[in-house]
Design an enzyme around this catalytic site. Sequence first.
Site, PDB file in Angstrom:
ATOM      1  N   SER A  23       0.804  -1.220   0.000  1.00 31.57           N
ATOM      2  CA  SER A  23       0.000   0.000   0.000  1.00 31.57           C
ATOM      3  C   SER A  23       0.836   1.269   0.000  1.00 31.57           C
ATOM      4  O   SER A  23       0.438   2.260  -0.565  1.00 31.57           O
ATOM      5  CB  SER A  23      -0.975   0.003   1.155  1.00 31.57           C
ATOM      6  OG  SER A  23      -0.280  -0.189   2.336  1.00 31.57           O
ATOM      7  N   THR A  24       1.987   1.285   0.625  1.00 35.51           N
ATOM      8  CA  THR A  24       2.780   2.505   0.544  1.00 35.51           C
ATOM      9  C   THR A  24       4.163   2.160   0.046  1.00 35.51           C
ATOM     10  O   THR A  24       4.600   1.024   0.118  1.00 35.51           O
ATOM     11  CB  THR A  24       2.921   3.195   1.914  1.00 35.51           C
ATOM     12  OG1 THR A  24       3.670   2.314   2.744  1.00 35.51           O
ATOM     13  CG2 THR A  24       1.590   3.476   2.546  1.00 35.51           C
TER      14      THR A  24
END
Length: 681
Positions: A23-24
């Site tokens: 996600s990041t």
Amino acid sequence: MNPESKVTAEHLKRAAYLYIRQSTLRQVLENTESAERQYALRRRAVALGWPEERIVVIDEDQGQSGASAGGREGFQRLVAEVGLGQAGIVMGLEVSRLARNCADWHRLLEICGLTHCLILDEDGLYDPGHYNDRLLLGLKGTMSEAELHVIRARMIGGVISKAQRGELRMLLPAGLVYDEEDRVILDPDQQVQQSLRVFFATFERTGSARATVQEFRRQGLQFPNRGPAGRGELRWAPLTSRMALDALHHPRYAGVFCYGRSRSWKDAEGRRHTQQLPREQWRFLKPDAHPGYLSWEQFLANQKRLSENFQVAGGAGRKAGPAREGPALLQGLVLCGKCGHAMTVRYHRRQGELSPDYVCSVETVARAEPPCQVVPGGGVDEAIGQLLVQSVTPLALEVALNVQNEIQNRLAEAERLRQQQVQRAQYEAERAQVRYMRVDPNNRLVADTLEAQWNEKLRLLAQAKEECQNRQRLDALQLSQEQRAKILALASDFPRVWQDPKTPDRERKRMARLLLEDVTLRRGEDITVQVRFKGGATHQLQVPLPKSVTITRKTNLAFIAEMDRLLDEHSEAEVAQILNERGWRSSTGQPFSLTLVQGLRRTYRLKSRFTRLQEQGLLTARQIEDMLGPGTNRAKYWRKAGVLKAVKLNQHYKDLYQRPTDAELELMKRRHRNPSIPNPK
Ligand SMILES: [Zn+2]
């Protein structure tokens, strides 16, 4: 059921999709372990019977948050491929995190069910076509979303309770900083503080953000701000309107802690929107939370002022706006005597000078109707000027003193700031020198860079000093001769200063503003002018309307002669305007239009503008270019360069040119052959 039995030959004919998402970016970098787990999934697919080359990896969404499918092309591609029946199996670590949003997830499940696509994660193999598997997958999705919700709620809860106590650390505008104990204080840098003080004082005095920006630019002052989105280092730049408005609207400058000034949400496609909320809807507002540059009351007054300026600029509202350029004396002070709205100014040109009309069109513009009333402004301005000259003597001294104080304060403030700019440059030059001295001389590369930086700082210092001295000289000049004389004259001799053609319109307007509250205009047989002075005294005047003259047989010849004269000097469109301004009307009582002037010119066989200009010796662009020789089509260029002078031919931006002298002709030819010859002034 044996998981392998869910895989059929039909599934194996289609491809296997491995969807990868971190996600990041940080997770991408740190989670090397998950790469290992993804390889494990691949191995399982091979074990289930998919050949290595039929495994498609979708990793476009690396570094994207999973909270919605919007902006995640990889996920959308996955859904598309599944929908087309290309996929036999979809694989992912904790598949429910394929889509962290239930709507996206259920859509994928449903499509997988319809196209008989299997789903594989580390816990097992699922067939969404089977009720039990679908139920389990649905639950996984719900849990995953719930988990995300809890994390977010916990984060927001923490933020809000901190905000409630006024302790939330937020981005601060330039001029405010956190000290070691996380309290907000004024930036200890005196130059930053002074700049903001001068900024707010200038707004207080001029009443307009635009005028404040102009004043800063005139004085050559820089303004502190923070880099992109308010997160960067403090830096200095010339003040812009955007910066000025941001600062004026920022409540933290008034020492107020506030939170929730805007609301943001995501639309169906996952795009984020932000909306500023009115003050009543801010979530928290805690006055006197920390030191500031102005009081809360001043802040509110400034907001009111800004919104009034905005309305006046847009033609709404009825309070006086700030003094703008243009000769209309009463701009921002006039009210409509019919409906009470503020009137705006419209200019037209009369014999080369701007002449104002006061127009009431606030209400009617919105309804696309003609204005409520239009009052010719020239006569009114003159009458008000006379009234002021007659009645102002007792006030004159006070006005003069105010003006003088103001100018002196302003200059002293600017001078202080410029001195600080020099000091700062000095300090930076010294620091660069120290850095250079400290470096090991054997390290040539670093030493050279630092030396270059030092030289640059020294150059900036010299520049700041020079700027400061130049301004000092200018200020001294302004104050000693021009201003002082004007102020003294104003004190003793208001009428003379007022009538002095050298007094700029802007000054006259400012004087009018110091003396007048407002002026109400009503157009009837003539113009009724009601003047309200500051302090409440009122006065009424009657000003005649400019006479309109209708062409009759008697006036005809004189009129045509006049038109003939005007055509020597002006284009046809200009002539129509001038005739209207002088109050002429056609035989049917209509104002003059371009077509009407053209028609009259032909009827009375007056020479065209073109013939007249040619007779005066003016040349067309073609003729000029013929003189310059072949290969040039640059008459326009030479006009811009200032070599050729042009006269306007008509409303279509056509020009004729004055015949160049031999020297000019020679210059143009030479420059055509050799463009490095400098442009003439
Ligand atoms: Zn009106």
